[in-house]
Motif scaffolding. Structure first.
Motif, PDB file in Angstrom:
ATOM      1  N   ARG A   1      -6.237   1.895  -7.647  1.00 23.00           N
ATOM      2  CA  ARG A   1      -6.165   3.246  -7.098  1.00 23.00           C
ATOM      3  C   ARG A   1      -7.571   3.747  -6.818  1.00 23.00           C
ATOM      4  NH1 ARG A   1      -2.285   2.979 -11.096  1.00 23.00           N
ATOM      5  NH2 ARG A   1      -0.152   3.572 -10.468  1.00 23.00           N
ATOM      6  N   TYR A   2      -7.724   4.429  -5.711  1.00 23.91           N
ATOM      7  CA  TYR A   2      -9.019   4.996  -5.373  1.00 23.91           C
ATOM      8  C   TYR A   2      -8.801   6.176  -4.434  1.00 23.91           C
ATOM      9  CZ  TYR A   2      -8.317   2.058  -1.266  1.00 23.91           C
ATOM     10  OH  TYR A   2      -7.772   1.464  -0.160  1.00 23.91           O
TER      11      TYR A   2
ATOM     12  N   ARG B   1      -3.013   3.634  -3.182  1.00 23.56           N
ATOM     13  CA  ARG B   1      -2.533   2.729  -4.231  1.00 23.56           C
ATOM     14  C   ARG B   1      -2.312   1.352  -3.616  1.00 23.56           C
ATOM     15  NH1 ARG B   1       2.386   0.804  -5.932  1.00 23.56           N
ATOM     16  NH2 ARG B   1       2.665   0.478  -8.177  1.00 23.56           N
TER      17      ARG B   1
ATOM     18  N   LEU C   1      -5.018   9.954  -2.712  1.00 23.96           N
ATOM     19  CA  LEU C   1      -5.233   8.669  -3.375  1.00 23.96           C
ATOM     20  C   LEU C   1      -4.511   7.556  -2.643  1.00 23.96           C
ATOM     21  CD1 LEU C   1      -4.819   9.680  -7.136  1.00 23.96           C
ATOM     22  CD2 LEU C   1      -6.939   9.390  -5.842  1.00 23.96           C
TER      23      LEU C   1
ATOM     24  N   ARG D   1       0.825  -1.202   0.000  1.00 20.45           N
ATOM     25  CA  ARG D   1       0.000   0.000   0.000  1.00 20.45           C
ATOM     26  C   ARG D   1       0.865   1.261   0.000  1.00 20.45           C
ATOM     27  NH1 ARG D   1      -4.898   0.477   2.168  1.00 20.45           N
ATOM     28  NH2 ARG D   1      -4.628  -1.496   3.243  1.00 20.45           N
TER      29      ARG D   1
END
Length: 348
Positions: A105-106, A73, A71, A57
Motif C-alpha cells: 500500500r502506498y 493497493r 491509497l 490493483r
C-alpha cells in the motif's frame, strides 16, 4: 529498453578491440570483440522477457478531492526474488520495491485535478551483468478521479420553481411529482403502476404517465472556460456552489462555453456526476458564450465582466478584477477560498 553505462562501455571496448585486432592482425582481440557483442545481444534477450508476475490493483477512494489522501493497493503474487517497479498515476511516477509476495500500500499523488489512470505497473528488468535495462508493463489499470477542492458554501437560494406547463418538454424538464408531464412510451425501468391503460389500448403500445414537479428549486451555473489565468480557482468556486446546492436537494445545471451541459437532480449522486464533469474540464480560449438559460444564473469567470453583462446574470464571481454588471451581485476575490467565504457572508 536501453543500454546502461556498463553496456555502452562494453560496446565501445568491443569496437576498439575489433578494429584494432583486424588492423594489427591479432585474432585474440577480434575474439574478445565478438564475445563482448554477444554478451550485449544476450543481455537484450534476457531483459526483453516478460516477468511471470500476477499483479492486482485497487484504489480507495476512487474519487477524492484535490489534495486529500488516496491509497493504492497492490496484491503481488509470483514475485520470485523481488524486483523494483514504477507505478504511474497520471503524469506522476512512483517507485515501488517488491521483495516478496505480499500486499503493498502506498499513497497516490492528488495534487492535480483530473481523471487519472493508475498503472500499469512497470517492472524494471535487467540482465545479470547489468548491461541492459528494460521497463515491462504488467497488471491492470484503474481510474482515480481527483475532484476540485471544495470550500464550505451556503447553497444558492435563488433557484426558480418551474411548472410543467412552462416551456417545451425536454430531458431537462423536472420530473417525479404528481403533476402530469406527458404520456409517453414505456422504457425499461419505468414503474408498472404508472402504466396508462387507455393510451395503451388506443395506441397498441405500452404507455406510461410521466409526472413533473412544479415545486423544484433549481439554478444554472455558467463556468467561463475561456481564460487560463485563475481557471483552477474558478473551477473550485463552481464545484463548491454546485455541490452545496445539489446536496441540499436543489436541482443544478452546469454550463460552459466549451460545450459541457449537465443537469442533475438534488442528491449525492447528482453531486458526484457534476464533480466528475468538473474533473475533465480544461481551458478553451476560442469558445463562445452560450445563450442565457432560463431561470436564475450564476457566472464564474476570470475574464472581463463586459462580456458577461449581456447574459443578465443574477450573481457573478469575478477572479479577473473588480467591476459591475447591471442587475447582478458581483463578488470579486483573488482566490476561491475568499470568494466562497464572502459569498457566505453576503447570503447569511
Amino acid at each position: 529498453m536501453r543500454l546502461t553505462r556498463r553496456g555502452v562501455a562494453v560496446l565501445v571496448v568491443a569496437l576498439l578491440c575489433g578494429v584494432g585486432g583486424f588492423a594489427a592482425g591479432y585474432p585474440l582481440f577480434q575474439a574478445l570483440a565478438g564475445l563482448s557483442v554477444g554478451a550485449v545481444v544476450a543481455a537484450f534477450a534476457v531483459a526483453a522477457r516478460r516477468p511471470r508476475v500476477d499483479v492486482r490493483r485497487d484504489v480507495y477512494p476512487d474519487r477524492v478531492e484535490r489534495g486529500k489522501p488516496a491509497l493504492a493497493r497492490l496484491d503481488v503474487r509470483h514475485a520470485g526474488g523481488g524486483f523494483t517497479a514504477r507505478d504511474r498515476c497520471g503524469p506522476h511516477v512512483r517507485g515501488v520495491v517488491v521483495r516478496t509476495d505480499a500486499v503493498y500500500r502506498y499513497e497516490l499523488p492528488t495534487t492535480s485535478r483530473g481523471k487519472h489512470t493508475v498503472g500499469p505497473l512497470a517492472i524494471e528488468r535487467a540482465d545479470p551483468l547489468g548491461l541492459v535495462r528494460n521497463l515491462v508493463d504488467t497488471g491492470d489499470t484503474v481510474t482515480l478521479w481527483v475532484h476540485p477542492r471544495l470550500h464550505p458554501a451556503r447553497p444558492f437560494t435563488g433557484g426558480y420553481r418551474r411548472h410543467h406547463h412552462d416551456g417545451p418538454t425536454t430531458d431537462q424538464s423536472p420530473r417525479g411529482s404528481l403533476d402530469l408531464r406527458e404520456v409517453r412510451e414505456y422504457v425499461p425501468g419505468d414503474e408498472v403502476r404508472l402504466v396508462h391503460w387507455k393510451a395503451t389500448a388506443r395506441t397498441g403500445k405500452l404507455m406510461v404517465r410521466d409526472y413533473a414537479d412544479p415545486d423544484q428549486p433549481r439554478f444554472t451555473l455558467l463556468l467561463d472556460t475561456r481564460h487560463d489565468k485563475g481557471f483552477e480557482e474558478a473551477v473550485e468556486i463552481a464545484a463548491s456552489l454546485l455541490h452545496a446546492g445539489v446536496v441540499a436537494g436543489r436541482h443544478g445545471r452546469l454550463l460552459t462555453p466549451c460545450g459541457a451541459d449537465v443537469t442533475v437532480r438534488g442528491g449525492v449522486l447528482g453531486a458526484r456526476r457534476l464533480m466528475d464533469e468538473l474533473c475533465v474540464l480544461d481551458v478553451r480560449p476560442g469558445s463562445a458564450l452560450p445563450a442565457r438559460p432560463p431561470g436564475s444564473l450564476v457566472v464564474v469567470t476570470a475574464g472581463p465582466l463586459d462580456a458577461i453583462a449581456p447574459l443578465r446574470p443574477d450573481v457573478v464571481f469575478s477572479l479577473g478584477g473588480p467591476g459591475e454588471v447591471v442587475g447582478a451581485r458581483v463578488i470579486w476575490a483573488p482566490d476561491a477560498e475568499r470568494a466562497v467565504r464572502w459569498w457566505n457572508e453576503a447570503v447569511r
